[in-house]
Design a protein around this motif. Sequence first.
Motif, PDB file in Angstrom:
ATOM      1  N   HIS A   6       0.840  -1.198   0.000  1.00 12.67           N
ATOM      2  CA  HIS A   6       0.000   0.000   0.000  1.00 12.67           C
ATOM      3  C   HIS A   6       0.880   1.255   0.000  1.00 12.67           C
ATOM      4  O   HIS A   6       0.596   2.224  -0.717  1.00 12.67           O
ATOM      5  N   LEU A   7       1.948   1.233   0.780  1.00  9.64           N
ATOM      6  CA  LEU A   7       2.883   2.359   0.820  1.00  9.64           C
ATOM      7  C   LEU A   7       3.447   2.631  -0.567  1.00  9.64           C
ATOM      8  O   LEU A   7       3.513   3.784  -1.004  1.00  9.64           O
ATOM      9  N   GLY A   8       3.840   1.594  -1.287  1.00  5.60           N
ATOM     10  CA  GLY A   8       4.371   1.761  -2.631  1.00  5.60           C
ATOM     11  C   GLY A   8       3.372   2.430  -3.559  1.00  5.60           C
ATOM     12  O   GLY A   8       3.730   3.319  -4.348  1.00  5.60           O
ATOM     13  N   ARG A   9       2.132   2.036  -3.458  1.00  2.52           N
ATOM     14  CA  ARG A   9       1.084   2.650  -4.298  1.00  2.52           C
ATOM     15  C   ARG A   9       0.849   4.104  -3.921  1.00  2.52           C
ATOM     16  O   ARG A   9       0.654   4.957  -4.785  1.00  2.52           O
ATOM     17  N   PHE A  30       5.104  10.437   1.375  1.00  4.80           N
ATOM     18  CA  PHE A  30       5.009   9.039   0.975  1.00  4.80           C
ATOM     19  C   PHE A  30       6.261   8.616   0.200  1.00  4.80           C
ATOM     20  O   PHE A  30       6.769   7.514   0.385  1.00  4.80           O
ATOM     21  N   ALA A  31       6.771   9.487  -0.659  1.00  2.00           N
ATOM     22  CA  ALA A  31       7.977   9.148  -1.437  1.00  2.00           C
ATOM     23  C   ALA A  31       9.192   8.979  -0.530  1.00  2.00           C
ATOM     24  O   ALA A  31       9.997   8.062  -0.732  1.00  2.00           O
ATOM     25  N   GLU A  32       9.332   9.844   0.459  1.00  2.00           N
ATOM     26  CA  GLU A  32      10.455   9.724   1.397  1.00  2.00           C
ATOM     27  C   GLU A  32      10.370   8.429   2.189  1.00  2.00           C
ATOM     28  O   GLU A  32      11.386   7.730   2.371  1.00  2.00           O
ATOM     29  N   ALA A  36      13.117   5.440   1.830  1.00  2.00           N
ATOM     30  CA  ALA A  36      13.877   5.047   3.021  1.00  2.00           C
ATOM     31  C   ALA A  36      13.629   3.575   3.367  1.00  2.00           C
ATOM     32  O   ALA A  36      14.565   2.854   3.755  1.00  2.00           O
ATOM     33  N   ALA A  37      12.391   3.109   3.216  1.00  2.00           N
ATOM     34  CA  ALA A  37      12.079   1.702   3.495  1.00  2.00           C
ATOM     35  C   ALA A  37      12.786   0.787   2.504  1.00  2.00           C
ATOM     36  O   ALA A  37      13.310  -0.267   2.888  1.00  2.00           O
ATOM     37  N   ARG A  66      11.324   7.002  12.124  1.00  2.00           N
ATOM     38  CA  ARG A  66      12.279   5.908  11.869  1.00  2.00           C
ATOM     39  C   ARG A  66      11.626   4.558  12.135  1.00  2.00           C
ATOM     40  O   ARG A  66      11.925   3.571  11.478  1.00  2.00           O
ATOM     41  N   TRP A  67      10.742   4.520  13.143  1.00  2.00           N
ATOM     42  CA  TRP A  67      10.045   3.274  13.464  1.00  2.00           C
ATOM     43  C   TRP A  67       9.222   2.827  12.268  1.00  2.00           C
ATOM     44  O   TRP A  67       9.246   1.654  11.891  1.00  2.00           O
ATOM     45  N   LEU A  68       8.488   3.744  11.652  1.00  2.00           N
ATOM     46  CA  LEU A  68       7.666   3.403  10.488  1.00  2.00           C
ATOM     47  C   LEU A  68       8.515   2.886   9.332  1.00  2.00           C
ATOM     48  O   LEU A  68       8.153   1.913   8.670  1.00  2.00           O
ATOM     49  N   VAL A  69       9.637   3.532   9.096  1.00  2.00           N
ATOM     50  CA  VAL A  69      10.547   3.089   8.028  1.00  2.00           C
ATOM     51  C   VAL A  69      11.060   1.689   8.356  1.00  2.00           C
ATOM     52  O   VAL A  69      11.074   0.805   7.494  1.00  2.00           O
TER      53      VAL A  69
END
Length: 92
Positions: A6-9, A30-32, A36-37, A66-69
Motif C-alpha cells: 500500500h505504501l508503494g502505491r 510518501f515518497a520519502e 527510506a524503506a 524511523r520506526w515506520l521506516v
Amino acid sequence: MLMDEHLGRMAEEFPDKTAFAVVDVGSMTFAEWDSAANAMARNLLRAGLPEGGRVAIHLHPELALRWLVSYSAAHRAGGVAVPMNPRFAPAG
C-alpha cells in the motif's frame, strides 16, 4: 494488500503528500517513506536477513518516523518486524 505494498502505491500516486507527521519532530512524504524503506530493506538483505527472519525494532517514541521506516523495511526484506517497547524497565 500488505502495508508495504500500500505504501508503494501511495508513493506512486501521492509522492509529495505528507504521509506521517510527529508533533515537534517532523514529517515525511510518501515518497520519502517509500525510498527510506527500500534502502533499509536492501541493507537488511545485505546484512544477511533470512526469509522470515526477525527484525527487532527498539526505538523511542520521538523516533516514530524511523520506526515506520524500519517496520516497512523489515516486511519488504521478507522479515518479521518485532516491535519492542523502550519504556519497559528491568524488574526490580
